[in-house]
Design a protein around this motif. Structure first.
Motif, PDB file in Angstrom:
ATOM      1  N   GLU A  34     -10.330  -0.065   3.537  1.00 35.28           N
ATOM      2  CA  GLU A  34      -9.556  -0.352   2.331  1.00 35.28           C
ATOM      3  C   GLU A  34      -8.407   0.640   2.183  1.00 35.28           C
ATOM      4  N   LEU A  35      -8.666   1.893   2.543  1.00 35.15           N
ATOM      5  CA  LEU A  35      -7.617   2.914   2.477  1.00 35.15           C
ATOM      6  C   LEU A  35      -6.482   2.568   3.433  1.00 35.15           C
ATOM      7  N   GLN A  36      -6.825   1.978   4.572  1.00 33.54           N
ATOM      8  CA  GLN A  36      -5.788   1.566   5.526  1.00 33.54           C
ATOM      9  C   GLN A  36      -4.993   0.382   4.991  1.00 33.54           C
ATOM     10  N   VAL A  48      -8.227  12.692  -3.218  1.00 32.38           N
ATOM     11  CA  VAL A  48      -9.412  12.932  -2.398  1.00 32.38           C
ATOM     12  C   VAL A  48     -10.051  11.577  -2.132  1.00 32.38           C
ATOM     13  N   ALA A  49     -10.342  11.288  -0.870  1.00 25.46           N
ATOM     14  CA  ALA A  49     -10.976  10.017  -0.506  1.00 25.46           C
ATOM     15  C   ALA A  49     -12.388  10.279   0.013  1.00 25.46           C
ATOM     16  N   ASP A 108       2.996   0.525  -8.922  1.00 31.92           N
ATOM     17  CA  ASP A 108       3.738   0.591  -7.671  1.00 31.92           C
ATOM     18  C   ASP A 108       3.584  -0.722  -6.917  1.00 31.92           C
ATOM     19  N   PRO A 109       4.540  -1.642  -7.084  1.00 33.88           N
ATOM     20  CA  PRO A 109       4.436  -2.933  -6.409  1.00 33.88           C
ATOM     21  C   PRO A 109       4.517  -2.832  -4.897  1.00 33.88           C
ATOM     22  N   GLY A 110       4.872  -1.668  -4.372  1.00 34.64           N
ATOM     23  CA  GLY A 110       4.897  -1.449  -2.929  1.00 34.64           C
ATOM     24  C   GLY A 110       3.500  -1.288  -2.338  1.00 34.64           C
ATOM     25  N   VAL A 111       2.506  -1.083  -3.197  1.00 27.98           N
ATOM     26  CA  VAL A 111       1.124  -0.976  -2.722  1.00 27.98           C
ATOM     27  C   VAL A 111       0.605  -2.398  -2.470  1.00 27.98           C
ATOM     28  N   PRO A 112       0.198  -2.685  -1.224  1.00 28.27           N
ATOM     29  CA  PRO A 112      -0.271  -4.038  -0.921  1.00 28.27           C
ATOM     30  C   PRO A 112      -1.525  -4.418  -1.713  1.00 28.27           C
ATOM     31  N   ARG A 113      -1.608  -5.668  -2.068  1.00 27.91           N
ATOM     32  CA  ARG A 113      -2.808  -6.195  -2.731  1.00 27.91           C
ATOM     33  C   ARG A 113      -3.650  -6.876  -1.663  1.00 27.91           C
ATOM     34  N   TYR A 114      -4.938  -6.705  -1.769  1.00 30.55           N
ATOM     35  CA  TYR A 114      -5.841  -7.315  -0.794  1.00 30.55           C
ATOM     36  C   TYR A 114      -7.047  -7.892  -1.471  1.00 30.55           C
TER      37      TYR A 114
END
Length: 114
Positions: A34-36, A48-49, A108-114
């Motif tokens: 998910e982080l990828q 922190v992840a 941040d709309p640049g963050v992809p939605r999945y």
């Protein structure tokens, strides 16, 4: 009671949380895949992840005196982790309501939605 903070409200929560002098942490509890798929840029916080299932074993890596806002995909896992952290003595904990999905929509709309 765990604070419920929408991504659009996070800067205000972070500023308030940092007033005590400690740099706030955004704890991303999503899985590595998910982080990828989608990630956030640390702005005013340390990122922190740690996947949710590893939190109990890795609790010693975290400072219970620092403010922590927990992030996941939609907000359910992060709510559970936030409640766990509060039970373990973390004094300032919030759930990022709506997770990374709402982060993309509100912050941040640049963050992809999945």
């Amino acid at each position: 009671m765990i604070d419920q903070v929408r991504p659009s409200q996070l800067p205000d929560w972070l500023a308030d949380a940092a007033s005590g002098g400690a740099v706030p942490v955004v704890l991303d509890v999503r899985e590595p895949w998910e982080l990828q798929a989608a990630g956030v840029k640390p702005e005013g916080f340390e990122l922190v992840a740690i996947p949710m299932a590893q939190i109990p074993a890795r609790l010693g890596e975290m400072d219970s005196g620092r403010p922590v806002a927990v992030l996941c995909h939609h907000g359910a896992r992060s709510q559970r982790v936030a409640m766990f952290l509060a039970q373990q003595g973390f004094s300032r904990v919030a759930n990022i309501a709506g997770g990374i999905d709402l982060w993309s929509a509100e912050r941040d709309p640049g963050v992809p939605r999945y």
